[in-house]
Design an enzyme around this catalytic site. Structure first.
Site, short mmCIF file in Angstrom:
data_model
loop_
_atom_site.label_atom_id
_atom_site.label_comp_id
_atom_site.label_asym_id
_atom_site.label_seq_id
_atom_site.Cartn_x
_atom_site.Cartn_y
_atom_site.Cartn_z
N GLY A 230 0.81 -1.14 -0.09
CA GLY A 230 0.08 -0.11 0.14
C GLY A 230 0.86 1.39 -0.17
N GLU A 271 4.64 -5.98 2.33
CA GLU A 271 4.48 -6.51 0.85
C GLU A 271 3.95 -5.62 -0.06
OE1 GLU A 271 1.92 -9.91 2.52
OE2 GLU A 271 0.28 -8.31 2.48
N GLY A 273 3.76 -3.87 -3.77
CA GLY A 273 3.83 -4.06 -5.17
C GLY A 273 3.97 -2.86 -5.80
N ARG A 274 3.09 -2.12 -5.80
CA ARG A 274 3.11 -0.63 -6.65
C ARG A 274 4.34 0.02 -6.44
NH1 ARG A 274 -1.99 1.29 -7.63
NH2 ARG A 274 -2.45 0.48 -5.58
N ARG A 309 -6.90 0.58 -14.82
CA ARG A 309 -6.92 1.28 -13.55
C ARG A 309 -7.81 2.75 -14.10
NH1 ARG A 309 -3.52 3.53 -11.37
NH2 ARG A 309 -4.29 3.05 -9.14
N TYR A 313 -10.99 2.74 -11.87
CA TYR A 313 -10.81 3.57 -10.54
C TYR A 313 -10.97 5.02 -10.88
CZ TYR A 313 -8.53 -0.59 -8.53
OH TYR A 313 -8.30 -1.82 -8.12
N CYS A 340 -16.22 -1.84 -26.39
CA CYS A 340 -17.54 -1.38 -26.20
C CYS A 340 -18.01 -1.07 -24.85
CB CYS A 340 -18.61 -2.36 -26.96
SG CYS A 340 -18.13 -2.61 -28.73
N GLU A 341 -17.32 0.07 -24.25
CA GLU A 341 -17.61 0.34 -22.86
C GLU A 341 -16.96 1.75 -22.76
OE1 GLU A 341 -18.74 -0.38 -20.00
OE2 GLU A 341 -19.33 -2.69 -20.31
C1 LIG Z 1 -2.66 -6.15 -3.40
C2 LIG Z 1 -2.06 -6.51 -2.15
C3 LIG Z 1 -0.64 -6.05 -1.73
C4 LIG Z 1 0.29 -5.05 -2.49
O1 LIG Z 1 -0.51 -3.84 -2.56
P1 LIG Z 1 0.28 -2.64 -3.35
O2 LIG Z 1 -0.60 -1.47 -3.42
O3 LIG Z 1 0.39 -2.97 -4.57
O4 LIG Z 1 1.41 -2.38 -2.41
C5 LIG Z 1 0.06 -6.71 -0.63
N1 LIG Z 1 -0.65 -7.55 0.14
C6 LIG Z 1 -1.90 -7.84 -0.08
C7 LIG Z 1 -2.57 -9.00 0.79
C8 LIG Z 1 -2.64 -7.49 -1.16
O5 LIG Z 1 -3.74 -8.02 -1.31
#
Ligand SMILES: *Cc1c(COP(=O)(O)O)cnc(C)c1O
Length: 423
Positions: A230, A271, A273-274, A309, A313, A340-341
């Site tokens: 996050g 954890e 990702g982004r 995205r 969103y 077609c959206e």
């Molecule tokens: C999606 C997700 C992440 C990664 O979220 P980011 O916004 O990409 O950092 C980490 N943990 C869990 C459980 C997730 O569902």
């Protein structure tokens, strides 16, 4: 800032050649950028003993990228059997893997425990009895409910389907202990794309306070807390960067303090990702049509199958027109795909330089939750993925889907059932 100046300088001069060789559209990821950010994250948290990033595989589930993450020392957060298999395929196993699923089926638990194992992160107390065998170490995903506010993408914790409510968390650990668990972790995931460091500091404080209470009630210590992902990235040019160094410093203080009070402290897992890959990928697409309707439309050869995205969103993704810097002649256009959206738009009323058919458009920040989220509605296919390597070669790391791929699930031996027939 969206894609760094360094990426623009290295990539843009190559784009006409890359597009001519590989064709458009494509996502292209920047190995050097991913490495720089990964090393920066590790350095920022070097003051927290046992810190480890578990890269959220769902953000960019490509083995070539996961291998780069692994070489940075990262483990992987996986939430499906497919993600477990991808991570295991590049050599991750056991404690390298955190299995954070929800509404989990028992065969998924089996896959998580077998084939080299993983750390199980259970989403509910009812799952304790559904795990085929309780591993020695267990983690629960904690949902604080009204005690915390979430944010726009992830929603309010009270409405979120994830995690064990506060009132059940002690009982959940007791149930796991009764089935043989002896080592423990506590996980939460409360925000997504959060740029405010203070929110994350509060999340760590919350985890440590719950762990303190639980460890007293249960007479156990915790191996780790996992603050989830996050961490945000600035999608808009005017947005500030997340101050990861300051978060790392504050986290180190929190853990030092915990240790001073209790004589032990859990490790910290994250954890993201982004944060790790998001800014280090772009979607490159070619303008193929221009429509002068009630608005001006630029039609491109990619659509929501490559990037959901904006449509899903209303997310902002910065756009450059290659060879045409923003300037006085910018005028608002909608940049659209061919689904077609009507929400199949990469940008709405975005001021851009005049775009001609054949121009290359660069859509920024597609290195996380980009290709991975794409879908096949309307029979639109997902594009290829390329990697700009640290030594400036370009590798195709996933080919584009073909119609043959799309129709593959229609080709199988006929089967039929009718009422009254055996099961
Ligand atoms: C999606 C997700 C992440 C990664 O979220 P980011 O916004 O990409 O950092 C980490 N943990 C869990 C459980 C997730 O569902």
């Amino acid at each position: 800032m969206p894609a760094s100046a360094s990426l623009r300088q290295r990539l843009y001069p190559l784009l006409p050649g890359i597009a001519a060789h590989f064709g458009t559209p494509f996502h292209i990821y920047d190995e050097a950028g991913i490495r720089t950010t990964g090393e920066r994250l590790n350095r920022a948290f070097a003051g927290v003993p046992g810190f480890r990033e578990y890269y959220a595989a769902k953000a960019l589930p490509n083995p070539r990228i996961l291998a780069i993450a692994r070489s940075l020392g990262f483990g992987f957060d996986c939430s499906s059997v497919a993600e477990l298999q991808l991570a295991r395929g590049i050599g991750a196993h056991g404690d390298d893997l955190m299995f954070t699923s929800n509404n989990t089926a028992s065969d998924e638990f089996a896959a998580a425990l077998d084939g080299g194992g993983s750390i199980l992160n259970l989403d509910d107390i009812s799952l304790v009895d559904k795990v085929p065998r309780m591993p020695e170490r267990i983690c629960f995903r904690y949902n604080p409910g009204p005690a915390r506010s979430g944010n726009a993408i992830i929603g309010n914790p009270v409405e979120a389907k994830y995690g064990v409510p506060h009132e059940q968390i002690e009982e959940a650990f007791r149930a796991a202990i009764a089935r043989g668990a002896r080592r423990f972790g506590l996980h939460t995931m409360l925000a997504s794309n959060e740029l405010d460091r203070r929110y994350m500091v509060k999340t760590i404080a919350m985890l440590l306070s719950v762990v303190r209470a639980l460890s007293e009630k249960l007479s156990v210590r915790f191996d780790f807390v996992n603050m989830g992902g996050g961490l945000g990235i600035p999608y808009r040019p005017e947005e500030p960067e997340f101050d990861v160094e300051a978060l790392g410093r504050q986290a180190a203080q929190q853990f030092t303090q915990f240790h001073a009070l209790h004589g032990w402290a859990p490790a910290l897992f994250m954890e993201s990702g982004r944060y790790v890959t998001g800014p280090h990928g772009v979607l490159v697409t070619r303008a193929i049509n221009h429509k002068h309707g009630y608005r001006e439309y630029v039609g491109v050869d990619a659509c929501m199958s490559a990037l959901m995205r904006p449509g899903m969103y209303g997310a902002y993704h910065h756009i450059d027109v290659v060879g045409k810097p923003a300037g006085a002649h910018d005028a608002p256009v909608d940049v659209v795909g061919s689904l077609c959206e009507n929400n199949d738009k990469f940008a709405t009323q975005r001021p851009l330089p005049p775009v001609a058919d054949g121009d290359l458009l660069v859509i920024h920040d597609t290195g996380a939750h980009g290709h991975a989220m794409g879908f096949n509605y309307n029979g639109r296919l997902r594009p290829q993925e390329l990697l700009l390597t640290a030594d400036c070669r370009v590798e195709r790391i996933r080919r584009a889907e073909t119609l043959q791929d799309h129709f593959a699930t229609l080709h199988f031996a006929p089967d039929a059932w009718q009422p009254g027939a055996a099961a």
